[in-house]
Design a protein around this motif. Structure first.
Motif, PDB file in Angstrom:
ATOM      1  N   UNK A   3      -0.528  -1.706  -6.593  1.00  0.00           N
ATOM      2  CA  UNK A   3      -0.039  -3.039  -6.981  1.00  0.00           C
ATOM      3  C   UNK A   3       1.436  -3.176  -6.636  1.00  0.00           C
ATOM      4  N   UNK A   4       2.215  -2.134  -6.903  1.00  0.00           N
ATOM      5  CA  UNK A   4       3.651  -2.162  -6.588  1.00  0.00           C
ATOM      6  C   UNK A   4       3.897  -2.311  -5.095  1.00  0.00           C
ATOM      7  N   UNK A   5       3.129  -1.585  -4.294  1.00  0.00           N
ATOM      8  CA  UNK A   5       3.306  -1.670  -2.838  1.00  0.00           C
ATOM      9  C   UNK A   5       2.919  -3.063  -2.317  1.00  0.00           C
ATOM     10  N   UNK A   6       1.860  -3.639  -2.883  1.00  0.00           N
ATOM     11  CA  UNK A   6       1.435  -4.979  -2.449  1.00  0.00           C
ATOM     12  C   UNK A   6       2.493  -6.024  -2.811  1.00  0.00           C
ATOM     13  N   UNK A   7       3.073  -5.880  -4.001  1.00  0.00           N
ATOM     14  CA  UNK A   7       4.151  -6.801  -4.398  1.00  0.00           C
ATOM     15  C   UNK A   7       5.333  -6.662  -3.430  1.00  0.00           C
ATOM     16  N   UNK A   8       5.679  -5.413  -3.136  1.00  0.00           N
ATOM     17  CA  UNK A   8       6.823  -5.164  -2.245  1.00  0.00           C
ATOM     18  C   UNK A   8       6.575  -5.735  -0.855  1.00  0.00           C
TER      19      UNK A   8
END
Ligand code: SF4
Length: 222
Positions: free
Chosen positions: A85-90
């Protein structure tokens, strides 16, 4: 991580219903709701590295940020879910998750839009919701009840009032169980649920699983 499918479709079950969305369906679930329509995600799946998942999503998204939903099964069973989720947000995507409410959503980045189920008694998984999850939700998040009977409706109504859900989250969703296309379980008439909501003047949004009206209800990967 174990992935059942990654596909682009129309979001069908939240206030985002109707918007194009890329779904990442992670494999496995620790619950067994009687009316589960994604039992095919309980087992199997393809082992993928996080980079592979990201590149597949980015390929489907094209050159712009997209709406991306992490779903299952129960996506939070896989420890890589929160970092993904963090990578997709980034990468510039809007990220949402659909989760059963039995796992802690606080492991996720705050910016993730959380659609959290509270299982009703006739699902067979009542009592699995972790009340601490309410503290991790805010106005961008949504709480969902899937309702199959009057008993479920009264549970959802009382929970909504007792925990002041309408003040806590952006939307409280009441959805009727859709009948199984193969006849394994019955659905609840949408009109019946609508009449109960109106009679009690509840501040909730009714949901209708839009994808089941667009495609045949038995179709996977939509
Ligand atoms: S939590 Fe979701 S995926 Fe798991 S059994 Fe219930 S409906 Fe199916």
């Amino acid at each position: 991580m174990l992935v059942t499918e990654i596909f682009r479709s129309i979001q069908g079950e939240s206030s985002y219903a109707g918007l194009p969305c890329i779904f990442v369906r992670l494999t496995g679930c620790n619950l067994r709701c009687r009316w589960c329509d994604t039992a095919y995600a309980f087992y199997g799946g393809t082992k993928m590295e996080m980079e592979q998942v990201l590149s597949h999503v980015n390929e489907l998204a094209g050159s712009t940020g997209a709406l991306v939903e992490l779903t299952g099964g129960e996506p939070l069973l896989q420890p890589e879910c929160a970092p993904l989720a963090g990578r997709l947000l980034a990468a510039g995507h809007t990220v949402m998750i659909e989760t059963s409410g039995e796992r802690m959503v606080s492991v996720l980045p705050r910016e993730v839009v959380k659609i959290v189920d509270v299982k009703c008694p006739d699902s067979g998984e009542g009592g699995t919701f972790r009340l601490e999850n309410l503290e991790a939700l805010d106005r961008k998040d949504e709480v969902k009840f899937v309702i199959s009977s009057r008993k479920d409706y009264e549970f959802a109504r009382d929970f909504t009032v007792e925990h002041k859900l309408a003040q806590r989250v952006g939307h409280v969703l009441f959805s009727p169980v859709a009948a199984d296309p193969c006849g394994s379980w019955q659905g609840l008439e949408a009109q019946q649920l609508a009449e109960w909501i109106l009679a009690d003047r509840l501040p909730v949004r009714m949901g209708m699983q839009m994808h089941k009206f667009i495609w045949d209800p038995a179709t996977r990967g939509v």
